[in-house]
Motif scaffolding. Structure first.
Motif, PDB file in Angstrom:
ATOM      1  N   UNK A  78       1.250  -3.184  -1.634  1.00 16.20           N
ATOM      2  CA  UNK A  78       1.472  -2.147  -0.616  1.00 16.20           C
ATOM      3  C   UNK A  78       2.385  -1.050  -1.166  1.00 16.20           C
ATOM      4  N   UNK A  79       1.950   0.200  -0.939  1.00 19.24           N
ATOM      5  CA  UNK A  79       2.812   1.329  -1.273  1.00 19.24           C
ATOM      6  C   UNK A  79       3.583   1.704  -0.012  1.00 19.24           C
ATOM      7  N   UNK A 112      -1.538  -5.285  -7.874  1.00 22.92           N
ATOM      8  CA  UNK A 112      -2.612  -4.489  -7.280  1.00 22.92           C
ATOM      9  C   UNK A 112      -2.084  -3.184  -6.705  1.00 22.92           C
ATOM     10  N   UNK A 113      -2.914  -2.161  -6.785  1.00 23.78           N
ATOM     11  CA  UNK A 113      -2.545  -0.833  -6.318  1.00 23.78           C
ATOM     12  C   UNK A 113      -2.998  -0.686  -4.863  1.00 23.78           C
ATOM     13  N   UNK A 114      -2.179  -0.027  -4.060  1.00 18.33           N
ATOM     14  CA  UNK A 114      -2.520   0.190  -2.654  1.00 18.33           C
ATOM     15  C   UNK A 114      -3.495   1.366  -2.566  1.00 18.33           C
ATOM     16  N   UNK A 164      -5.562   7.792   1.364  1.00 20.21           N
ATOM     17  CA  UNK A 164      -5.171   8.434   2.629  1.00 20.21           C
ATOM     18  C   UNK A 164      -4.254   9.641   2.388  1.00 20.21           C
ATOM     19  N   UNK A 165      -3.243   9.487   1.540  1.00 15.37           N
ATOM     20  CA  UNK A 165      -2.333  10.633   1.329  1.00 15.37           C
ATOM     21  C   UNK A 165      -3.044  11.762   0.585  1.00 15.37           C
ATOM     22  N   UNK A 166      -4.042  11.423  -0.204  1.00 16.67           N
ATOM     23  CA  UNK A 166      -4.800  12.459  -0.906  1.00 16.67           C
ATOM     24  C   UNK A 166      -5.670  13.229   0.078  1.00 16.67           C
ATOM     25  N   UNK A 167      -6.226  12.500   1.037  1.00 15.98           N
ATOM     26  CA  UNK A 167      -7.024  13.154   2.075  1.00 15.98           C
ATOM     27  C   UNK A 167      -6.150  14.072   2.926  1.00 15.98           C
TER      28      UNK A 167
END
Lengths: 271, 326
Positions: free
Chosen positions: B190-191, B236-238, B244-247
């Protein structure tokens, strides 16, 4: 009580059949270790094929992981998995990998294959036994070409430092490696002096004499305060006349015709 | 959220100090935890554990390959080993031991490395790991964590101990600003979105999270609203949060004290190029070795600062509306 000589001979036949079926693999160093592995699995080690992850079991680490066929044969003969699996060695989708994989094969205590790493992990297991005051012993089979790896000596130093007398290493001293005789490729002698200098008890025996191996392992059990190594003098390719003492049989599988000849010879020994 | 932090007076603690303290705490709770070091226990802070639990601390000497091999064997026999040394030696010297004896059999070893990145300082390039995340990220079965401050380090160490399987934990040498309090909750995979803005997303880890937050404040004064994502879980990468933040922003900057090849920047670029391509720029060490110097000076010299993030953010925002012409 299993007849250890017969069992070693059976293991050798299994090795030949497996490698002929797989059409690749390492016969020389598997055959040289057959008597040692037979003694370990059918006389020395406290193990339970019904419960391969029994926490108090003795452990075996095949540091010379390319000799996987000798280990798989012993495990199958002991009942860890069906013998039919042996003929699926090295085939896609089957669990007997080219080198031992502890996650796939019941009875394999450590994944090995990259030389030098098995003895280090075996020493770690022995340390865990000490921490937990467990009585299990850890056995490790090392190759004589393998000792060129620096990690072998890092592990040797640490095993002595932590007084791992529950660790027994057996050196399969067949004198040959892929590129030729040890002495020409990279001389590791004097082995006994080196291990003594690293703080180990050193025992020497004929690695094809099951009685001698058994006796040495008994002696090792009573040596306290230091890890022990048995320098087991062996013949690479032992039991198959055309493979004996031939470096060329380190990593080549026999053809089906060669396998037939080899099996006839081995069955003759048994009779 | 236009958080302003008092950077002048912020408390600073080294992650490795938090590591040593957390090990002691965990050691009391779980008797299976053992700690191994390679003659750097005073620097990695595993000496804290050794003092309290000498019977469960094992110095392997200057032998990193054996450090990993012993750890693998201990884990195979049911122990939970924490193996510590500097990041260069842990991941470089002992790479193949980690690969074949730990990652491949998925053994429960925690590789907790300190002195990562160029902020090692005076010791110079030989001791500054700039490729450790790349090495560890490429290994199947390996979880890769790079905390941002002392509190996150505590939680990362606890999460690693609770997780069953191999974990690589990257820590620095320097005392770094404390950004999180105990209300923060770290989770593997989780990020953490620390600040939200519509114009650009800055995704960072390690000591670059503080720089990203400073950069967001500077950008805010210029009328640019930045999202800041703390991405301690490199693998693992979130992916959901990153997409979502890129969108939401349409432009991304990554920031890490690591080579721009193979680390967080690469991981984010991989996810976005396959799922939601947006203009992206990587702040990091530009495929070069470090050198000796004071850590603060090196961070400036190698572009690992809030000022550099601001500059790169302005650039990436400009790219947003540029159509690529064929």
């Amino acid at each position: 009580m299993t007849n250890l000589k017969e069992m070693a001979c059976q293991i050798r036949q299994d090795i030949i059949e497996m490698l002929a079926a797989a059409k690749s693999g390492h016969p020389g160093g598997s055959l040289s270790a057959a008597d040692i592995v037979a003694v370990l699995y059918f006389s020395e080690m406290r193990i339970d094929p019904e419960n391969p992850s029994w926490p108090d079991r003795d452990r075996f680490v095949l540091s010379k992981g390319h000799a996987a066929p000798v280990l798989y044969a012993a495990l199958a003969e002991k009942g860890f998995f069906p013998r039919e699996e042996l003929l699926k060695l090295r085939q896609t989708g089957h669990f007997l990998q080219g080198h031992p994989d502890m996650k796939k094969v019941p009875g394999v205590d450590m994944s090995t294959g990259s030389l030098g790493q098995g003895i280090s992990a075996a020493a770690g297991m022995a340390l865990a036994g000490k921490i937990d005051n467990k009585s299990y012993r850890v056995y490790c089979l090392l190759g004589d070409g393998e000792v060129a790896e620096g990690l072998v000596w890092e592990a040797a130093m640490a095993a002595a430092q932590y007084k791992l007398d529950n660790l027994l290493v057996i050196l399969d001293n067949n004198g040959l490696q892929i590129d030729g005789p040890n002495k020409e490729v990279m001389n590791s002698e004097p082995l006994a002096d080196k291990w003594r200098a690293f703080g180990w008890n050193v025992l020497e025996t004929d690695g094809h004499d099951t009685g001698g191996l058994n006796a040495s392992m008994e002696v090792a059990k009573n040596l306290r305060g230091k890890p022990t190594i048995i320098l087991a003098k062996t013949v690479k390719g032992k039991g198959v006349s055309f493979m004996e003492n031939q470096a060329g049989w380190h990593g080549n599988a026999p053809s089906s015709e060669q396998a037939d000849i080899a099996l006839k010879e081995l069955r003759g020994v048994k009779a | 959220m236009t958080e302003r932090i008092d950077w002048e007076n912020i408390k600073k603690i080294a992650m490795r100090d938090a590591y040593g303290q957390t090990l002691v705490q965990l050691g009391g709770q779980n008797k299976d935890i053992v700690v191994l070091d390679a003659d750097l226990s005073k620097s990695t802070k595993t000496a804290d554990f050794a003092k309290v639990f000498p019977e469960r601390f094992f110095n392997m000497g200057i032998a990193e390959q054996n450090l990993m091999g012993f750890s693998a064997g201990l884990a195979a026999a049911g122990k939970v080993p924490f193996a510590s040394t500097f990041a260069v030696f842990a991941t470089g010297r002992a790479f193949e031991q980690i690969r074949n004896s730990i990652a491949y059999p998925k053994l429960n070893v925690k590789i907790a490395a300190t002195h990562a990145g160029i902020s090692v300082g005076e010791d110079g390039a030989s001791h500054q790991a700039i490729e450790d995340l790349a090495l560890m990220r490429a290994l199947p079965n390996m979880t890769v964590l790079a905390p941002a401050d002392a509190e996150e380090t505590r939680q990362v160490i606890k999460a690693a101990a609770a997780y069953k399987g191999p974990v690589y934990i990257r820590m620095g040498r320097l005392a770094v600003p404390v950004l999180f309090d105990q209300s923060y909750k770290f989770e593997i995979g989780k990020a953490n979105v620390r600040r939200e803005g519509k114009d650009v997303a800055i995704i960072a880890n390690g000591l670059m999270v503080a720089e990203a937050l400073k950069a967001a404040e500077i950008l805010n004064s210029q009328g640019i609203e930045a999202t800041v994502v703390n991405c301690a879980s490199v693998k693992p990468l979130d992916e959901n949060t990153i997409i979502a933040v890129s969108q939401q922003t349409g432009a991304v900057v990554t920031a890490e004290e690591h080579n721009i090849i193979g680390g967080l920047g690469s991981a984010v670029a991989e996810v976005l190029s396959e799922n939601y391509p947006v203009p992206l720029c990587r702040v990091g060490i530009k495929d070069t070795f470090g050198e000796s110097g004071r850590p603060e000076e090196l961070l400036v010299k190698y572009g690992l600062t809030a000022a550099e993030i601001v500059k790169v953010a302005q650039k990436v925002i400009k790219k947003k509306n540029c159509k690529i012409s064929a």
